[in-house]
Design a protein around this motif. Structure first.
Motif, PDB file in Angstrom:
ATOM      1  N   ILE A 509      37.534  44.393  50.984  1.00 35.70           N
ATOM      2  CA  ILE A 509      36.829  43.305  50.396  1.00 35.70           C
ATOM      3  C   ILE A 509      36.339  44.305  49.080  1.00 35.70           C
ATOM      4  O   ILE A 509      35.583  43.459  48.463  1.00 35.70           O
ATOM      5  CB  ILE A 509      35.879  43.055  52.051  1.00 35.70           C
ATOM      6  CG1 ILE A 509      36.470  42.731  53.253  1.00 35.70           C
ATOM      7  CG2 ILE A 509      33.970  42.844  51.197  1.00 35.70           C
ATOM      8  CD1 ILE A 509      35.302  43.124  54.099  1.00 35.70           C
ATOM      9  N   LEU A 510      35.767  45.496  49.294  1.00 38.18           N
ATOM     10  CA  LEU A 510      35.331  45.681  47.625  1.00 38.18           C
ATOM     11  C   LEU A 510      36.224  45.807  46.972  1.00 38.18           C
ATOM     12  O   LEU A 510      35.424  45.718  45.994  1.00 38.18           O
ATOM     13  CB  LEU A 510      35.367  47.598  48.471  1.00 38.18           C
ATOM     14  CG  LEU A 510      34.220  47.877  49.370  1.00 38.18           C
ATOM     15  CD1 LEU A 510      34.237  49.244  50.108  1.00 38.18           C
ATOM     16  CD2 LEU A 510      33.203  47.669  49.195  1.00 38.18           C
ATOM     17  N   LYS A 511      37.216  46.150  47.192  1.00 39.08           N
ATOM     18  CA  LYS A 511      38.229  45.628  45.519  1.00 39.08           C
ATOM     19  C   LYS A 511      37.866  43.941  44.741  1.00 39.08           C
ATOM     20  O   LYS A 511      37.832  43.580  43.866  1.00 39.08           O
ATOM     21  CB  LYS A 511      39.706  45.511  46.119  1.00 39.08           C
ATOM     22  CG  LYS A 511      39.808  47.051  45.887  1.00 39.08           C
ATOM     23  CD  LYS A 511      41.476  47.489  46.094  1.00 39.08           C
ATOM     24  CE  LYS A 511      42.264  49.090  45.939  1.00 39.08           C
ATOM     25  NZ  LYS A 511      43.503  49.249  46.412  1.00 39.08           N
ATOM     26  N   MET A 512      38.000  43.054  46.083  1.00 42.29           N
ATOM     27  CA  MET A 512      37.639  41.403  45.536  1.00 42.29           C
ATOM     28  C   MET A 512      36.376  41.556  45.102  1.00 42.29           C
ATOM     29  O   MET A 512      35.923  40.460  44.265  1.00 42.29           O
ATOM     30  CB  MET A 512      38.148  40.649  46.893  1.00 42.29           C
ATOM     31  CG  MET A 512      37.458  39.339  47.183  1.00 42.29           C
ATOM     32  SD  MET A 512      37.130  38.412  48.606  1.00 42.29           S
ATOM     33  CE  MET A 512      35.763  39.309  48.888  1.00 42.29           C
ATOM     34  N   ALA A 513      34.996  42.023  45.927  1.00 43.19           N
ATOM     35  CA  ALA A 513      33.706  41.662  45.596  1.00 43.19           C
ATOM     36  C   ALA A 513      34.078  42.709  43.710  1.00 43.19           C
ATOM     37  O   ALA A 513      32.631  42.031  43.200  1.00 43.19           O
ATOM     38  CB  ALA A 513      33.066  42.668  46.404  1.00 43.19           C
ATOM     39  N   LYS A 514      34.447  43.636  43.756  1.00 45.67           N
ATOM     40  CA  LYS A 514      33.805  44.413  42.008  1.00 45.67           C
ATOM     41  C   LYS A 514      34.240  43.168  41.245  1.00 45.67           C
ATOM     42  O   LYS A 514      33.646  42.775  40.059  1.00 45.67           O
ATOM     43  CB  LYS A 514      35.208  45.650  41.574  1.00 45.67           C
ATOM     44  CG  LYS A 514      34.856  46.232  40.583  1.00 45.67           C
ATOM     45  CD  LYS A 514      35.181  47.685  40.672  1.00 45.67           C
ATOM     46  CE  LYS A 514      35.649  47.812  39.445  1.00 45.67           C
ATOM     47  NZ  LYS A 514      35.825  49.426  39.821  1.00 45.67           N
ATOM     48  N   VAL A 515      35.863  42.385  42.158  1.00 44.12           N
ATOM     49  CA  VAL A 515      36.519  41.266  40.645  1.00 44.12           C
ATOM     50  C   VAL A 515      35.848  40.000  40.374  1.00 44.12           C
ATOM     51  O   VAL A 515      35.085  39.608  39.508  1.00 44.12           O
ATOM     52  CB  VAL A 515      37.535  41.292  41.110  1.00 44.12           C
ATOM     53  CG1 VAL A 515      38.205  39.532  40.282  1.00 44.12           C
ATOM     54  CG2 VAL A 515      38.361  42.146  41.076  1.00 44.12           C
ATOM     55  N   LEU A 516      34.844  39.878  42.034  1.00 42.90           N
ATOM     56  CA  LEU A 516      34.043  38.844  41.535  1.00 42.90           C
ATOM     57  C   LEU A 516      31.990  38.881  41.061  1.00 42.90           C
ATOM     58  O   LEU A 516      31.414  38.609  41.056  1.00 42.90           O
ATOM     59  CB  LEU A 516      33.771  38.115  42.539  1.00 42.90           C
ATOM     60  CG  LEU A 516      35.437  37.601  43.303  1.00 42.90           C
ATOM     61  CD1 LEU A 516      34.972  37.315  45.279  1.00 42.90           C
ATOM     62  CD2 LEU A 516      35.339  36.265  42.604  1.00 42.90           C
TER      63      LEU A 516
END
Length: 570
Positions: A509-516
């Protein structure tokens, strides 16, 4: 003396107008039936109100659509009305547009014209909606006063009497209560005649599902019940019944499947009186209907206690609102990397006058059912914004105030008005308010969600997707929503850092949020180990009891001093 033709025409027109005025203003329902087509050619406003139809809709109906009885029997009554020039039926059962039944007294008389004959029918309400415990329709045959006119099954009243008699001679028994889900859609899509045909087939299958002394009843429009006085495996029997009534029904050369919910109660374990058995069966049915699909639920004593609590709370909420028993508490949110205070989440609490605290998980759903959540949500938003502005005016460093938005609030058209009212009353700058919506709410209508979020962003409001990871967000949709952040659901935080599965989910989730380009808040942080893990993985913010429990506003000001965040300008 010869009367001029134009005067005769004028007189006839006046009589027609006068007659129509009388019909339109009568306090009883009136309709005219074409005896050939059986169609309704006129219905006055009272009739339309009684049965829920519009003027144009009524003209599309036949008398068979309105009256609940056998077609041949209706035809015989029409013939009798024309033969005897009058007809009086003390209690006829009519079908409302939404499918409910109404008892109406009927007076009919034929009207003959030069080229057409019509049946003039006057109807008035007897006792309102049909209750199965009352006397049946006069459309029924003599001696059938304890039978449903459509299916031939017992009425609720007769069914109840039979069970009462059975309890005096049996030591065991099971009551099965069935409901056909969304049956009104079948009436709407296929017509009432087809709906009636399906109900008859349903009743026949119910009768053949069990052998022996089992008795059955049609309780309401789409509710049925069955009583078995034997010591049997109740759930096995329930599955047998469910299998019988949910097999496909042939409709218009196509197969239609019904979805059926069932509540099951046992005698004497779940009740020793008929009223208790009926009440508990309905509770079990309601529990079954909370699950999608064909479902069977046995009576659950804990569910019963919870239901009693819901009923009690529902009766107390209006008075509690009047007595101002609801208040807000606030839970701090910190920047994980710097350990500085950056936000608060406003949380509603209900403190009863006798000191009992009711959690929001109990009263918020009830408020939604009562239609009160919109006004209550507006009060929460205004109160939270006023409190945040009060802190700022006291010289405390500005922080964001997070406010939860219910699904009902988000779906109506008053959310922007509530936000604007809260900002106007408080004088708070929009950048210091943050709205939290759940995944489920956001995904209900993605286009509408996008439009609402865009309006909030235009005002300067931050929006966070709450309880992230528990819903069914599509990444394709998520990347196109104008969000500011995600809040990881506490269910993924509780087992950190020991659970390998939860570690993997949180990191993803943290990695995805950073991309978004979204910031992430972790809620439910209760240990130093959890906070350390989140810090190491780059989570932005956290809240939870390890940081601080929710507190009244007056108890939170020391946090600014502890964190050195009091403004230099007093």
């Amino acid at each position: 003396m010869t009367i001029p033709k134009r005067h005769m025409i004028r007189s006839l027109t006046m009589i027609e107008d006068f007659t129509m005025t009388i019909l339109m203003n009568m306090t009883d329902g009136v309709y005219l039936v074409d005896p050939e087509s059986k169609r309704l050619v006129f219905g006055n406003p009272v009739l339309l109100t009684m049965l829920g139809y519009g003027k144009d809709e009524l003209k599309e109906l036949t008398i068979y659509d309105l009256i609940v009885s056998d077609k041949d029997r209706i035809d015989s009554y029409l013939q009798r009305a024309f033969k005897k020039c009058r007809l009086h039926i003390r209690e006829g059962v009519f079908r409302h547009k939404i499918g409910t039944l109404k008892k109406l007294e009927i007076h009919a008389t034929p009207c003959w014209g030069h080229d057409q004959s019509l049946l003039f029918v006057l109807v008035r309400e007897v006792t309102g909606n049909v209750d199965a415990s009352s006397t049946p329709s006069s459309f029924q045959k003599a001696g059938e006063y304890d039978r449903d006119p459509l299916t031939g099954l017992m009425t609720r009243w007769a069914f109840q009497q039979k069970i009462q008699e059975s309890l005096g001679t049996t030591t065991q028994g099971t009551l099965f209560w069935l409901d056909i889900s969304h049956f009104v859609d079948i009436n709407k899509d296929h017509g009432f005649l087809m709906g009636d045909s399906i109900l008859k087939m349903f009743a026949e299958r119910l009768q053949h599902s069990l052998q022996g002394d089992a008795i059955m009843a049609r309780i309401a429009d789409d509710e049925f019940a069955l009583w078995s006085p034997y010591d049997r495996d109740a759930l096995m029997v329930a599955h047998t019944i469910l299998h019988a009534v949910t097999r496909p029904y042939l409709v218009d050369d196509d197969f239609l499947r019904l979805t059926v919910s069932m509540g099951v109660v046992r005698y004497p374990e779940d009740g020793v009186h008929v009223d208790a058995l009926f009440s508990h069966a309905l509770e079990a049915l309601c529990q079954a209907k909370e699950v999608v699909g064909n479902t069977i639920c046995s009576f659950d004593a804990q569910y019963h206690q919870d239901n009693l609590l819901r009923v009690s709370l529902k009766s107390q909420i209006p008075k509690a609102l009047e007595n101002q028993e609801f208040r807000l508490v606030y839970q701090p949110q910190i920047d994980i990397q710097t350990k500085t205070l950056i936000g608060m989440e406003a949380l509603a609490r209900w403190e009863m006058q006798r000191g009992t605290m009711v959690p929001p998980g109990q009263f918020i759903p009830i408020m939604e059912q009562m239609g009160l959540i919109g006004a209550f949500g507006t009060w929460v938003m205004k109160t939270a914004c006023v409190q945040n502005k009060t802190w700022q005016n006291a010289g405390l460093r500005a922080i964001k105030m997070a406010v939860n938005v219910s699904a009902q609030q988000f779906s109506d058209n008053q959310l922007m008005a509530a936000v604007e009212e809260a900002l106007a009353v408080s004088g708070l700058d929009p950048q210091w308010i943050e709205l939290e919506i759940t995944e489920g709410t956001a995904m209900q209508d993605i286009e509408r969600t996008r439009a609402v979020l865009r309006d909030l962003k235009n005002v300067g409001i931050n929006v966070v997707l709450d309880d992230f990871g528990t819903g069914f967000s599509s990444l394709a949709y998520l990347k196109n929503l104008p969000l500011d952040g995600l809040k990881i659901d506490l269910s993924f935080i509780q087992q950190l850092p020991h659970s390998a599965t939860d570690r993997a989910i949180v990191i993803a989730i943290l990695k995805m949020a950073k991309v978004l380009n979204l910031y992430v808040i972790a809620e439910g942080v209760e240990t130093a180990a959890q906070l350390d893990f989140l810090q190491d993985e780059g989570c932005d913010m956290a809240q939870g009891y390890f940081i601080s429990p929710p507190k009244p506003a007056r108890d939170l000001e020391p946090l600014w001093d502890e964190m050195g965040q009091r403004s230099q300008v007093q």
